[in-house]
Scaffold this active site. Structure first.
Site, PDB file in Angstrom:
ATOM      1  N   GLY A  42      48.219  47.502  32.405  1.00 23.21           N
ATOM      2  CA  GLY A  42      47.050  47.931  33.220  1.00 23.21           C
ATOM      3  C   GLY A  42      47.399  47.112  34.181  1.00 23.21           C
TER       4      GLY A  42
ATOM      5  N   LYS B  58      23.142  43.492  28.641  1.00 24.11           N
ATOM      6  CA  LYS B  58      23.273  44.524  29.503  1.00 24.11           C
ATOM      7  C   LYS B  58      22.544  45.338  29.854  1.00 24.11           C
ATOM      8  CE  LYS B  58      27.890  45.140  30.346  1.00 24.11           C
ATOM      9  NZ  LYS B  58      28.719  43.926  30.224  1.00 24.11           N
TER      10      LYS B  58
ATOM     11  N   GLY C 209      44.876  46.487  37.343  1.00 25.67           N
ATOM     12  CA  GLY C 209      43.399  46.378  38.201  1.00 25.67           C
ATOM     13  C   GLY C 209      43.156  44.923  38.155  1.00 25.67           C
TER      14      GLY C 209
HETATM   15  P1  NAD Z   1      40.266  47.656  36.714  1.00 24.37           P
HETATM   16  O1  NAD Z   1      39.455  49.408  37.353  1.00 24.37           O
HETATM   17  O2  NAD Z   1      40.654  47.096  37.880  1.00 24.37           O
HETATM   18  O3  NAD Z   1      41.372  48.368  36.572  1.00 24.37           O
HETATM   19  C1  NAD Z   1      41.914  48.626  34.878  1.00 24.37           C
HETATM   20  C2  NAD Z   1      43.448  49.024  35.318  1.00 24.37           C
HETATM   21  O4  NAD Z   1      43.939  49.470  33.741  1.00 24.37           O
HETATM   22  C3  NAD Z   1      43.766  50.017  36.707  1.00 24.37           C
HETATM   23  O5  NAD Z   1      44.902  49.499  36.613  1.00 24.37           O
HETATM   24  C4  NAD Z   1      43.746  51.961  35.366  1.00 24.37           C
HETATM   25  O6  NAD Z   1      44.733  52.065  36.591  1.00 24.37           O
HETATM   26  C5  NAD Z   1      44.481  50.917  34.080  1.00 24.37           C
HETATM   27  N1  NAD Z   1      44.708  51.637  33.350  1.00 24.37           N
HETATM   28  C6  NAD Z   1      43.147  52.564  32.340  1.00 24.37           C
HETATM   29  N2  NAD Z   1      43.309  52.870  31.451  1.00 24.37           N
HETATM   30  C7  NAD Z   1      44.788  52.790  31.360  1.00 24.37           C
HETATM   31  C8  NAD Z   1      45.660  53.085  29.800  1.00 24.37           C
HETATM   32  N3  NAD Z   1      44.789  53.764  29.072  1.00 24.37           N
HETATM   33  N4  NAD Z   1      46.842  53.108  29.622  1.00 24.37           N
HETATM   34  C9  NAD Z   1      47.298  52.134  30.545  1.00 24.37           C
HETATM   35  N5  NAD Z   1      46.508  51.558  31.862  1.00 24.37           N
HETATM   36  C10 NAD Z   1      44.780  52.089  31.557  1.00 24.37           C
HETATM   37  O7  NAD Z   1      39.727  47.250  35.835  1.00 24.37           O
HETATM   38  P2  NAD Z   1      39.561  45.498  35.197  1.00 24.37           P
HETATM   39  O8  NAD Z   1      38.236  44.690  36.252  1.00 24.37           O
HETATM   40  O9  NAD Z   1      40.935  44.889  35.752  1.00 24.37           O
HETATM   41  O10 NAD Z   1      39.212  45.415  34.330  1.00 24.37           O
HETATM   42  C11 NAD Z   1      40.390  45.768  33.037  1.00 24.37           C
HETATM   43  C12 NAD Z   1      39.492  45.065  31.647  1.00 24.37           C
HETATM   44  O11 NAD Z   1      39.300  43.206  31.602  1.00 24.37           O
HETATM   45  C13 NAD Z   1      38.127  45.696  31.156  1.00 24.37           C
HETATM   46  O12 NAD Z   1      38.367  46.357  29.918  1.00 24.37           O
HETATM   47  C14 NAD Z   1      37.365  45.358  31.246  1.00 24.37           C
HETATM   48  O13 NAD Z   1      35.953  45.472  30.525  1.00 24.37           O
HETATM   49  C15 NAD Z   1      37.594  43.339  31.487  1.00 24.37           C
HETATM   50  N6  NAD Z   1      36.970  42.944  32.033  1.00 24.37           N
HETATM   51  C16 NAD Z   1      36.790  42.574  33.310  1.00 24.37           C
HETATM   52  C17 NAD Z   1      36.420  41.596  33.775  1.00 24.37           C
HETATM   53  C18 NAD Z   1      36.796  41.328  35.465  1.00 24.37           C
HETATM   54  O14 NAD Z   1      36.100  40.634  36.027  1.00 24.37           O
HETATM   55  N7  NAD Z   1      37.098  42.165  35.869  1.00 24.37           N
HETATM   56  C19 NAD Z   1      35.811  40.425  33.113  1.00 24.37           C
HETATM   57  C20 NAD Z   1      35.589  40.149  31.877  1.00 24.37           C
HETATM   58  C21 NAD Z   1      36.476  41.922  30.834  1.00 24.37           C
END
Ligand code: NAD
Length: 428
Positions: free
Chosen positions: A219, A107, A221
């Site tokens: 979430g 990382k 996202g």
């Molecule tokens: P993103 O930024 O696209 O979306 C995050 C979402 O969570 C958004 O809709 C945001 O409004 C919402 N959010 C944030 N805080 C919140 C809260 N307190 N209550 C409710 N909703 C909340 O992020 P992502 O890429 O979808 O990642 C989400 C999670 O998955 C993270 O923990 C990330 O580390 C993990 N993750 C992502 C990936 C990837 O490929 N994108 C891979 C492995 C793990």
């Protein structure tokens, strides 16, 4: 929300110690795996737009590369610490091992807030970061990727700097590149789809037909959106999603008993996964408190937002009907909550298994980039399904056989694979 003097590296080490005891690992293997193999901590001087030079702190931590080149994202964050990077590097080692891809864990990060940097300044941070570690990373050593507040553009600047330094084209140096510039088709869908591939297998084992199930998602996202897409395609119904409201600095849940309509909801969602409340009301959504997603009468919860969301203080609010939790986010469940889930017999698909679709597809990107030959989307997603399904089946079989929780079983598989590789190489 993240609390007190929480140190993620201490937590990662404590998790490892528990598994090391379960596996009865010898002292030297424990010592090796409790700490990163290598750490780079360096300065990144950047001439800012106003002519001053600002010096940023940069990190790269390579936790273990016994199974292959290390892999892991680069985060830009004002509160980044070396301990966070160490913890995340260690978790990457386990994540790659549990899905059995031939990569180690790393990382990186820079202490900075890209919101307060111009595009040119961000480019200089990216190029400066690569200049400091160019000899220690690369397609056969350590392959970075985007993470918190870094994106495909940052990866391209980093790739370009690496190629200037090394005098050649090395698209396999970094992943998360735009499609057409070395990126892989399917990467956008990969994490969310991967969550649902494992969920599908869990439901099959539990003899719960997916079309008879309902889910609630935290979430909205990248991970949540694609998890919902595939789960609905399989016949499931999502009745609640939640998101963070940037203006109000609080979370809200959006409920629709007849099932959310993904495309209509996407049309009123910003690029950060924030849903427009007035528009959602017009579409018939009930708007509830941030925690309400957890309390819905559903079979499945898919936390896909941030860490530390199902805790000792709110786990009891979960509806009695919940049977499965598929952890899309990293670290959504605290150890206290884990105990509640175990007592209630809830089947948990742990984060580093459930959300490993992202790194698995990044591995596919790396492979394609190294060959300079790119697969069609169906081929990528088919291979992803195979990897995620095999990983899930191996973990659930061990969990049943040794009467372990799914989380412990996933750790046991991951740590024993890495320990074996270190042993076979003669390191310990
Ligand atoms: P993103 O930024 O696209 O979306 C995050 C979402 O969570 C958004 O809709 C945001 O409004 C919402 N959010 C944030 N805080 C919140 C809260 N307190 N209550 C409710 N909703 C909340 O992020 P992502 O890429 O979808 O990642 C989400 C999670 O998955 C993270 O923990 C990330 O580390 C993990 N993750 C992502 C990936 C990837 O490929 N994108 C891979 C492995 C793990």
């Amino acid at each position: 929300m993240a609390s007190k003097a929480f140190n993620s590296f201490e937590m990662a080490q404590a998790q490892f110690d528990k598994v090391a005891a379960l596996l009865d690992l010898d002292e030297s293997t424990r010592e090796l795996l409790r700490h990163p193999l290598r750490e780079y901590s360096f300065s990144v001087p950047v001439r800012m737009d106003d002519g001053r030079v600002k010096v940023f702190r940069g990190f790269r931590v390579q936790h273990n590369d016994a199974r292959g080149p290390s892999k892991g994202g680069i985060r830009f964050h004002p509160l980044e610490t070396i301990d966070t990077v160490r913890a995340l590097a260690m978790w990457m080692t386990w994540k790659c091992a549990v899905v059995d891809i031939p990569l180690g864990g790393a990382k990186g990060g820079v202490i900075c807030d890209p919101h307060h940097l111009s595009a040119r300044e961000q480019e200089q941070v990216c190029r400066g970061w690569v200049r400091q570690v160019a000899k220690n990373v690369g397609p056969v050593a350590d392959v970075p990727a985007p993470d918190v507040m870094t994106n495909a553009q940052h990866m391209l600047w980093m790739l370009d700097e690496f190629e200037v330094i090394h005098g050649g084209k090395y698209p396999g140096f970094i992943t998360g590149k735009p499609v057409g510039m070395g990126g892989s088709l399917g990467r956008t869908e990969a994490t969310g789809f991967g969550v649902v591939f494992t969920l599908r297998e869990a439901l099959r084992e539990m003899k719960l037909p997916v079309e008879n199930t309902k889910a609630s998602v935290q979430g909205f996202g990248n991970v949540a959106q694609y998890a919902i897409r595939l789960y609905e395609q399989l016949g499931g119904k999502v009745v609640c999603v939640s998101c963070w409201d940037q203006a109000e600095q609080t979370a809200y849940s959006f409920k629709k008993d007849t099932g959310v309509e993904l495309d209509k909801l996407l049309a009123i969602t910003d690029s950060f996964g924030g849903i427009n409340k007035p528009e959602a009301r017009k579409l018939g959504y009930e708007i509830l408190a941030g925690d309400a997603w957890l309390e819905q009468p559903v079979d499945i919860l898919i936390p896909s937002a941030i860490e530390n969301q199902i805790r000792g203080d709110n786990a009891q609010k979960m509806h009695a009907g919940v049977r499965v939790i598929a952890e899309g986010a990293n670290g959504p469940t605290t150890p206290e909550a884990d105990k509640v889930l175990q007592d209630r017999g809830i089947f948990v698909i742990p984060d580093f298994l459930a959300n490993a679709g992202g790194v698995t597809c990044s591995y596919f990107e790396q492979v394609q980039s190294n060959m300079n030959y790119y697969w069609e989307k169906d081929e990528v997603l088919g291979k992803l399904d195979l990897k995620m399904t095999s990983a899930f089946l191996a973990v659930s079989e061990l969990a049943r056989g040794r009467k372990l929780s799914m989380r412990d079983a996933a750790y046991v598989i991951a740590v024993s694979r890495v320990a074996q590789a270190c042993h076979d190489r003669g390191w310990v």
